[in-house]
Write a protein that holds these residues in place. Sequence first.
Motif, PDB file in Angstrom:
ATOM      1  N   LYS A 166      49.593  30.433  68.967  1.00  0.00           N
ATOM      2  CA  LYS A 166      51.041  30.666  69.084  1.00  0.00           C
ATOM      3  C   LYS A 166      51.319  32.065  68.552  1.00  0.00           C
ATOM      4  O   LYS A 166      50.815  32.420  67.489  1.00  0.00           O
TER       5      LYS A 166
ATOM      6  N   SER B 274      47.113  34.348  70.631  1.00  0.00           N
ATOM      7  CA  SER B 274      47.038  34.470  72.086  1.00  0.00           C
ATOM      8  C   SER B 274      45.762  33.815  72.597  1.00  0.00           C
ATOM      9  O   SER B 274      44.860  33.472  71.822  1.00  0.00           O
ATOM     10  N   VAL B 275      45.681  33.666  73.902  1.00  0.00           N
ATOM     11  CA  VAL B 275      44.487  33.065  74.485  1.00  0.00           C
ATOM     12  C   VAL B 275      43.257  33.925  74.196  1.00  0.00           C
ATOM     13  O   VAL B 275      42.170  33.404  73.918  1.00  0.00           O
TER      14      VAL B 275
ATOM     15  N   TYR C 271      54.257  36.045  76.992  1.00  0.00           N
ATOM     16  CA  TYR C 271      54.163  36.661  78.326  1.00  0.00           C
ATOM     17  C   TYR C 271      52.790  36.397  78.964  1.00  0.00           C
ATOM     18  O   TYR C 271      52.245  37.204  79.693  1.00  0.00           O
ATOM     19  N   GLU C 272      52.199  35.252  78.640  1.00  0.00           N
ATOM     20  CA  GLU C 272      51.008  34.849  79.377  1.00  0.00           C
ATOM     21  C   GLU C 272      51.438  34.048  80.607  1.00  0.00           C
ATOM     22  O   GLU C 272      52.433  33.339  80.580  1.00  0.00           O
ATOM     23  N   ASN C 273      50.685  34.194  81.678  1.00  0.00           N
ATOM     24  CA  ASN C 273      50.812  33.283  82.798  1.00  0.00           C
ATOM     25  C   ASN C 273      49.918  32.095  82.443  1.00  0.00           C
ATOM     26  O   ASN C 273      48.701  32.241  82.302  1.00  0.00           O
TER      27      ASN C 273
ATOM     28  N   ALA D 101      48.738  29.506  83.880  1.00  0.00           N
ATOM     29  CA  ALA D 101      47.621  29.203  84.783  1.00  0.00           C
ATOM     30  C   ALA D 101      46.442  30.136  84.503  1.00  0.00           C
ATOM     31  O   ALA D 101      45.283  29.710  84.490  1.00  0.00           O
ATOM     32  N   GLU D 102      46.739  31.393  84.287  1.00  0.00           N
ATOM     33  CA  GLU D 102      45.677  32.366  83.997  1.00  0.00           C
ATOM     34  C   GLU D 102      45.006  32.032  82.662  1.00  0.00           C
ATOM     35  O   GLU D 102      43.779  32.073  82.546  1.00  0.00           O
TER      36      GLU D 102
ATOM     37  N   TRP E 279      62.733  29.203  77.652  1.00  0.00           N
ATOM     38  CA  TRP E 279      63.335  30.342  78.366  1.00  0.00           C
ATOM     39  C   TRP E 279      62.455  31.595  78.245  1.00  0.00           C
ATOM     40  O   TRP E 279      62.921  32.686  78.391  1.00  0.00           O
ATOM     41  N   ARG E 280      61.228  31.438  77.908  1.00  0.00           N
ATOM     42  CA  ARG E 280      60.161  32.455  77.932  1.00  0.00           C
ATOM     43  C   ARG E 280      60.081  33.339  76.684  1.00  0.00           C
ATOM     44  O   ARG E 280      59.073  33.995  76.458  1.00  0.00           O
ATOM     45  N   LEU E 281      61.110  33.373  75.856  1.00  0.00           N
ATOM     46  CA  LEU E 281      61.080  34.282  74.719  1.00  0.00           C
ATOM     47  C   LEU E 281      60.932  33.570  73.384  1.00  0.00           C
ATOM     48  O   LEU E 281      60.773  34.208  72.354  1.00  0.00           O
ATOM     49  N   TRP E 282      61.020  32.262  73.394  1.00  0.00           N
ATOM     50  CA  TRP E 282      60.961  31.523  72.150  1.00  0.00           C
ATOM     51  C   TRP E 282      60.457  30.120  72.461  1.00  0.00           C
ATOM     52  O   TRP E 282      60.568  29.662  73.596  1.00  0.00           O
TER      53      TRP E 282
END
Lengths: 327, 327, 327, 327
Positions: free
Chosen positions: D168, D180-181, D209-211, D213-214, D235-238
């Motif tokens: 996270k 991150s991944v 901002y990871e996709n 699926a990727e 909502w992508r930012l939190w």
Amino acid sequence: MVQPIRFSANINTFNAGADRYVLSGYGERYPTDKLIRMATEIDGLSGIELVGMWHVNDGNVETIRKQVADAGLHVSCVTPDIWASSQWGKGSFTSNDPKIRAAAILEVKKSMDWAKQLNCEVIDLWFGQDGYDYPFQANFETAWDRIIDGVVECAEHRPEVKIVIEYKPKEPRTHCYIASVGKTLLLIDRVKRPNVGAMIDVGHALMGYENVAESATLLHYFGQKLFYMHFNDNWRLWDDDMTVGSVHTIEMLELLYWLDRINYKGWYALDIFPYRENGQRAAQESIRWLQGFQDLLDKIDRVRVDRAIEENDAMETSTILREALLG
Amino acid sequence: MVQPIRFSANINTFNAGADRYVLSGYGERYPTDKLIRMATEIDGLSGIELVGMWHVNDGNVETIRKQVADAGLHVSCVTPDIWASSQWGKGSFTSNDPKIRAAAILEVKKSMDWAKQLNCEVIDLWFGQDGYDYPFQANFETAWDRIIDGVVECAEHRPEVKIVIEYKPKEPRTHCYIASVGKTLLLIDRVKRPNVGAMIDVGHALMGYENVAESATLLHYFGQKLFYMHFNDNWRLWDDDMTVGSVHTIEMLELLYWLDRINYKGWYALDIFPYRENGQRAAQESIRWLQGFQDLLDKIDRVRVDRAIEENDAMETSTILREALLG
Amino acid sequence: MVQPIRFSANINTFNAGADRYVLSGYGERYPTDKLIRMATEIDGLSGIELVGMWHVNDGNVETIRKQVADAGLHVSCVTPDIWASSQWGKGSFTSNDPKIRAAAILEVKKSMDWAKQLNCEVIDLWFGQDGYDYPFQANFETAWDRIIDGVVECAEHRPEVKIVIEYKPKEPRTHCYIASVGKTLLLIDRVKRPNVGAMIDVGHALMGYENVAESATLLHYFGQKLFYMHFNDNWRLWDDDMTVGSVHTIEMLELLYWLDRINYKGWYALDIFPYRENGQRAAQESIRWLQGFQDLLDKIDRVRVDRAIEENDAMETSTILREALLG
Amino acid sequence: MVQPIRFSANINTFNAGADRYVLSGYGERYPTDKLIRMATEIDGLSGIELVGMWHVNDGNVETIRKQVADAGLHVSCVTPDIWASSQWGKGSFTSNDPKIRAAAILEVKKSMDWAKQLNCEVIDLWFGQDGYDYPFQANFETAWDRIIDGVVECAEHRPEVKIVIEYKPKEPRTHCYIASVGKTLLLIDRVKRPNVGAMIDVGHALMGYENVAESATLLHYFGQKLFYMHFNDNWRLWDDDMTVGSVHTIEMLELLYWLDRINYKGWYALDIFPYRENGQRAAQESIRWLQGFQDLLDKIDRVRVDRAIEENDAMETSTILREALLG
């Protein structure tokens, strides 16, 4: 949806897109007449947008009018170019140079004249270069004075042509003055001219963490000032100008629902940059997604949706949308 | 700081910057020899970066070598152009077209050759076009296979030239494959060649919500792989390529502190896009900010800082930094 | 700076902070009288903020008044609690339940009464729970009707007490209605009461990609409506409520420069959540950073800065700031 | 989809959610046995997640095992609590206090023991408190040393229980080490134990901002290390922890497509915080969205999708998805 939706697209959709790395563009470039012909090949497209000086000027306006009419199209909007050459680099209406300011205002007035001659009701005022890049670089008060005065002067030039303010948080400046739906309404309030309203570019609203449906409704709520719509899509943090439907589904549906509810009757125009895609296919896909979203909204039980919204019942709308989308 | 810092800048810093709206650029464009001369006028600048094909090619490499030497400069880095024309639009090393892939690898090898001839140790591998724009557009596995294989092939071409991977989350694609410090280290691990490491472009790290000091330290921690640094600044959400020091102060200090602590000895290169500013002044300001930050770090009590970090005592470092900056 | 700056802090600064994972808090919890005493130990602090019902109520207001006076402090602001219990979870002024709406308005009026008794000029209206979490969950028009009506009713309750609207893009709702400086000014415009203005919470503005200096200036420009300031810092994407000066340096200087220029005379209040830090030290550091920033602004050549701003000369302000900060 | 999908949910889904403003929670709180019974009422749910010490401990593990079995459920995951009390506030595995580090590792080992007794294959290692809040606050090298050593020690405790690392970017710290991944794979690489892999929490990936699926595909590509999945939306930012399907449609479809393609066989677990919603309805909606997405993927022409991806043909996948979703 009782009223039929009218779709438009900037004819640059069919031209090569470029960015700061590939300045010569990712595809082929075509002349204006070819771009107009390409527009006619898109199912459902009845309008086009033109950019002042790029596509229309004092010398060719009658030729263009005829070409568009012969093509069976309407001009939905003329956009004055006050942002695409280095003369505007430090601002158009807000430039420190009074000659640049006058030139920018003149450019807008000319676009209003061309719009009139083209039977087009709307010109698009996008203040892309009016902002700043660095901290301690701007006098915000002077900037707003100049924008308000300039818009008033333009509005009075031709009260029969609508000026729509197109807001955007950033790019090409790191900060644009007219950045959000709230600031746009403040500007409209101060200008106080019936022919001055706003457009929403969906991507600009998304990148500002606005819920587009809410922004559209607020423009309606504060004086019925939503005059125009630009559709596209992005990944929410930048103006990626992707095809409609490529990323956002639910929010696009909420937007279309509210556009219907506030009785929006303006154009549904595309503003996409299909850099590496075929422009015609990108436009066609975008229109088909919008039509598909509308068809879906037509099928769902509107009374049930309205009630769930009144009751703020997010799980009920989740069910309604899920059943409509996934069966 | 015992070791003297060596500053470099891409010579395009002195050329007109352009973006997707002002494709012809915001200023004047100059030939390569003029750009090299302009670099000599910046106090403290001893290195320059060149872009393959833009500034150096098989035909002019000896001329350029002499011009740079006569100017008293060093070439710190050669960057192969595998991202600035439409042929690379759908990928370089990851293109579906084997001819494009081969051409991209050849471009990199040529830049390695030129670097060698220019007594330059580093080439910069930035996979700007290797990524995707839309959902459902990419085969991630194939892409990584191709990137790993391509980098291995390049690394073996000239083991004496360092390849530095420059990561970036997005732009020009909405998603780049080599997007973050973590993915860069995975690539380096799989490639397993001593001449393959990484650079950090400060702005790219910032836009990915990385703490740049942490990213630099991780590149060191996992195999001493920090080979190069690109400095600039931005508003954290986009690669604004602003001058150093214009937005970030504390984080830049933390970065420089850790670069010293991990004994980074590479170049401090500028990668800025001063679109509307004078390029020379922008470079000069950037270098002076970096020098000023270094001077400040030299003055503070390093034992006290080190101890506060060991104790995770954020209020203590707040005090130290405040006293150093504000007296 | 001719006018001396008055610093305040919410007394919760000295209490344990909690978050959604550590609900019992990261530190110790103290009673109100202890928190007031702790405030007196901070150099430079002359004001405190109280929260309605948490710290002050009908039964203790006279006791609190005396405690604060005896401590040599002023109450700078009373904040009605219309967001910290589950009854407000689906909205306060915008709740669908008329009883909740009435209760929220009553809570605000009571805070105005307590403010009056405490010789405090300001109450803080933060609509944290008034918004929505999901798409298709809100009727935006009804929400604005209710907010406007409710604020008018409160404003008329005690015209001698100032109501300051505190905007925030999100949290605890994913979208708050009063989200930005623009929307705040629209609300103030519609309410049209002289005792209704705005505060800026620095972190809320930062997380909305606002330049705080610009937002402050706009609140002044549109009717002199900047009544109060909340200081803190964050990493720009979330309301991290960190100590002042911990992340942002240049933007904080630009903000203080413009506060002086627009002749802001209100409190400089801290709104920080020092979860894992000592609250008193966090407050002290924050005040010292603000004082240090002010001292720096006092030393720089104001005529030179003013002129650089008029000329939009970002490199000149870069030089001025660099010399002031780094010598 | 040949393999049937197994759905799970943390039983806290059915408990009151709380945040930093409403610490007492937005709804009702229930005992563990009631929460287990509530899980049985959700169609399609066959698994539950338990949190160590909250729901399971040395004293009740056999009771819980029986309750779960009697309820016809499986325990899909046990999550050691190393982040929900103030003792972990400055880190668990990375704490400067060796006693805290040892206590955290012990907590993980106990969860592994309980997992074993509960016939559960997976424990979830989320380093929420292991990070930092302020610049100059962390020694990144020491932190990674401690995390690697600690994970190795836990992995060797019970090689038959899988440890899944849950990354996270931030919250509750402003920066988490395992963010991150890419960083997760670096950790897994260094730990080199077959029972150590990763989970993806969809919302954590989105906020970075990871996709997703990727990210899932990369965890598979680098050693088949995707062991578990947490579903939710935001909502992508939190990390808003909303119900599945509420915001993201296309990206969720791309994720499910790739999970199938990489032959993911683990649980599809919910990790949602339905603060103001009914927890059971929120879980039911989430599962029905996931089922609906799967049904849609089963209906589309997989050969056509595969080919469009190989050809990077974004407009072709746009057409396929549009026809599947909107008819």
